[in-house]
Enzyme design. Structure first.
Site, PDB file in Angstrom:
ATOM      1  N   HIS A  41       0.835  -1.208   0.000  1.00 55.47           N
ATOM      2  CA  HIS A  41       0.000   0.000   0.000  1.00 55.47           C
ATOM      3  C   HIS A  41       0.870   1.258   0.000  1.00 55.47           C
ATOM      4  O   HIS A  41       0.851   2.055   0.942  1.00 55.47           O
ATOM      5  CB  HIS A  41      -0.947  -0.009   1.211  1.00 55.47           C
ATOM      6  CG  HIS A  41      -2.057  -0.991   1.067  1.00 55.47           C
ATOM      7  ND1 HIS A  41      -2.672  -1.607   2.137  1.00 55.47           N
ATOM      8  CD2 HIS A  41      -2.675  -1.487  -0.044  1.00 55.47           C
ATOM      9  CE1 HIS A  41      -3.618  -2.425   1.685  1.00 55.47           C
ATOM     10  NE2 HIS A  41      -3.627  -2.363   0.374  1.00 55.47           N
ATOM     11  N   HIS A  75      -0.549  -9.928   2.123  1.00 49.09           N
ATOM     12  CA  HIS A  75      -1.842  -9.912   2.810  1.00 49.09           C
ATOM     13  C   HIS A  75      -2.539 -11.269   2.833  1.00 49.09           C
ATOM     14  O   HIS A  75      -3.397 -11.511   3.679  1.00 49.09           O
ATOM     15  CB  HIS A  75      -2.782  -8.909   2.138  1.00 49.09           C
ATOM     16  CG  HIS A  75      -2.269  -7.511   2.120  1.00 49.09           C
ATOM     17  ND1 HIS A  75      -1.460  -7.037   1.105  1.00 49.09           N
ATOM     18  CD2 HIS A  75      -2.446  -6.478   2.969  1.00 49.09           C
ATOM     19  CE1 HIS A  75      -1.158  -5.770   1.343  1.00 49.09           C
ATOM     20  NE2 HIS A  75      -1.744  -5.408   2.468  1.00 49.09           N
ATOM     21  N   CYS A  97       2.502 -13.464   3.879  1.00 45.73           N
ATOM     22  CA  CYS A  97       3.338 -13.334   5.076  1.00 45.73           C
ATOM     23  C   CYS A  97       3.151 -14.566   5.966  1.00 45.73           C
ATOM     24  O   CYS A  97       2.020 -15.011   6.189  1.00 45.73           O
ATOM     25  CB  CYS A  97       2.932 -12.070   5.841  1.00 45.73           C
ATOM     26  SG  CYS A  97       3.752 -11.888   7.441  1.00 45.73           S
ATOM     27  N   HIS A 127     -10.670  -5.187   3.745  1.00 44.73           N
ATOM     28  CA  HIS A 127      -9.208  -5.208   3.672  1.00 44.73           C
ATOM     29  C   HIS A 127      -8.759  -6.564   3.128  1.00 44.73           C
ATOM     30  O   HIS A 127      -9.345  -7.601   3.441  1.00 44.73           O
ATOM     31  CB  HIS A 127      -8.604  -4.968   5.057  1.00 44.73           C
ATOM     32  CG  HIS A 127      -7.120  -4.816   5.068  1.00 44.73           C
ATOM     33  ND1 HIS A 127      -6.260  -5.886   5.031  1.00 44.73           N
ATOM     34  CD2 HIS A 127      -6.334  -3.705   5.092  1.00 44.73           C
ATOM     35  CE1 HIS A 127      -5.005  -5.446   5.045  1.00 44.73           C
ATOM     36  NE2 HIS A 127      -5.027  -4.131   5.081  1.00 44.73           N
ATOM     37  N   GLU A 129      -6.282  -8.605   3.717  1.00 41.54           N
ATOM     38  CA  GLU A 129      -5.972  -9.646   4.701  1.00 41.54           C
ATOM     39  C   GLU A 129      -7.253 -10.208   5.315  1.00 41.54           C
ATOM     40  O   GLU A 129      -7.396 -11.424   5.495  1.00 41.54           O
ATOM     41  CB  GLU A 129      -5.067  -9.098   5.806  1.00 41.54           C
ATOM     42  CG  GLU A 129      -4.717 -10.146   6.847  1.00 41.54           C
ATOM     43  CD  GLU A 129      -4.014  -9.595   8.072  1.00 41.54           C
ATOM     44  OE1 GLU A 129      -4.251 -10.120   9.175  1.00 41.54           O
ATOM     45  OE2 GLU A 129      -3.219  -8.631   7.928  1.00 41.54           O
ATOM     46  N   ASN A 226      -1.845  -0.226   8.611  1.00 41.91           N
ATOM     47  CA  ASN A 226      -0.908   0.007   9.714  1.00 41.91           C
ATOM     48  C   ASN A 226      -0.368   1.435   9.666  1.00 41.91           C
ATOM     49  O   ASN A 226      -0.006   1.998  10.689  1.00 41.91           O
ATOM     50  CB  ASN A 226       0.221  -1.030   9.712  1.00 41.91           C
ATOM     51  CG  ASN A 226       1.320  -0.732   8.732  1.00 41.91           C
ATOM     52  OD1 ASN A 226       2.247   0.022   9.020  1.00 41.91           O
ATOM     53  ND2 ASN A 226       1.238  -1.311   7.543  1.00 41.91           N
TER      54      ASN A 226
END
Length: 290
Positions: A41, A75, A97, A127, A129, A226
């Site tokens: 992002h 994600h 991840c 989102h 994730e 984040n």
């Protein structure tokens, strides 16, 4: 002239470094690689990799592709994405991840063990994730973005609470305490702190860094989850904190009033971009001094 400092603790986390490394490795062997969603992002990093041949696609475009290579970013993705890839003979380069992958597996196991329970995910609706996490439950998980959302859960039924890896630990704890207070004695409540410490552990450092400067430029893409969370931590200790995503967004009028300028960023912010912003500030300060 004002002193300018870059926060050494800011910059890409392991998951992002891994995804970009895999993309660059593949692009060194071929002219084109597809990526499902922005690899990170941060618009300027996306553009840098686009110039090397990385093509960003969405899920509707994925379903139209055949016999190509597609990178899955950090994600993570729901099972349906892997099914589409297999059906269309798409080779997946999986850069999910490890922290997210482990969380996906935990949620899937929990759902398979007790599909009647409420699997609750503290995260942002839509989102990437979170979509991957909800996908582990055949779309049945409940996403709560805040305490108000959590108040609408059914407290007579079992609740298993997880968190998107990049959310605020403080907010998560407030939701935990609220559910503890309201859960029925006949229902089970279990919660799992699944917040990534690569993000959470940055909070004390970024607060200290922001408090030590007159002026803060927090460098982050506007879509970074984040980034929003860490920027809010800067604002808590230094009201003169400003969110920018490129050198062009630097407000020159702010520089004259500061004797100490700090530059920090999200886990999706490249070091080279913070360095570029630092150099731009130094140049502007030098120009105004002359």
């Amino acid at each position: 002239m004002a002193k300018v400092e870059i926060d050494e603790g800011s910059g890409f986390c392991f998951g992002v470094v891994n995804a970009i490394s895999k993309a660059e490795e593949e692009l060194s062997r071929s002219d084109t690689l597809y990526c499902l969603g922005d690899i990170v992002h941060n618009g300027m990093e996306v553009e840098r990799l686009h110039l090397q041949g990385l093509q960003t696609i969405d899920h509707s475009q994925l379903s139209q592709l055949h016999d190509v290579k597609v990178l899955l970013r950090a994600h993570g993705e729901p099972p349906a994405t892997y099914a589409t890839a297999e059906r269309n003979h798409i080779e997946i380069i999986d850069a999910t991840c490890p922290v997210v992958l482990q969380l996906q597996r935990r949620i899937k196991r929990q759902y398979d063990d007790n599909p009647q329970a409420q699997i609750v995910i503290f995260g942002k609706n839509g989102h990437a994730e979170v979509l991957g996490l909800v996908g582990q439950t055949d779309g049945n998980a409940i996403v709560v973005e805040n305490l108000d959302d959590a108040s609408h859960l059914c407290f007579d039924r079992d609740i298993y609470l997880y968190s998107q890896t990049t959310k605020s630990l403080d907010e998560f704890q407030r939701i935990v305490e609220y559910i503890k207070e309201h859960i029925s004695p006949d229902a089970t409540f279990e919660y799992y702190d699944t917040i990534c410490r690569q993000v959470a552990n940055r909070i004390p450092n970024i607060r200290k860094f922001a408090a030590s400067h007159d002026l803060i430029f927090f460098v982050s893409g506007k879509k970074s989850s984040n980034g929003k969370m860490l920027f809010s931590e800067c604002q808590k200790v230094n009201s003169n904190s400003h969110l920018i995503d490129s050198p062009e967004e630097i407000d020159t009028s702010l520089l004259a009033k500061a004797s100490s300028i700090g530059i920090c960023g999200a886990t999706s912010t490249p070091k080279w971009l913070m360095e570029k912003i630092s150099a731009t500030i130094e140049e502007k300060l030098q120009t105004s001094a002359n």
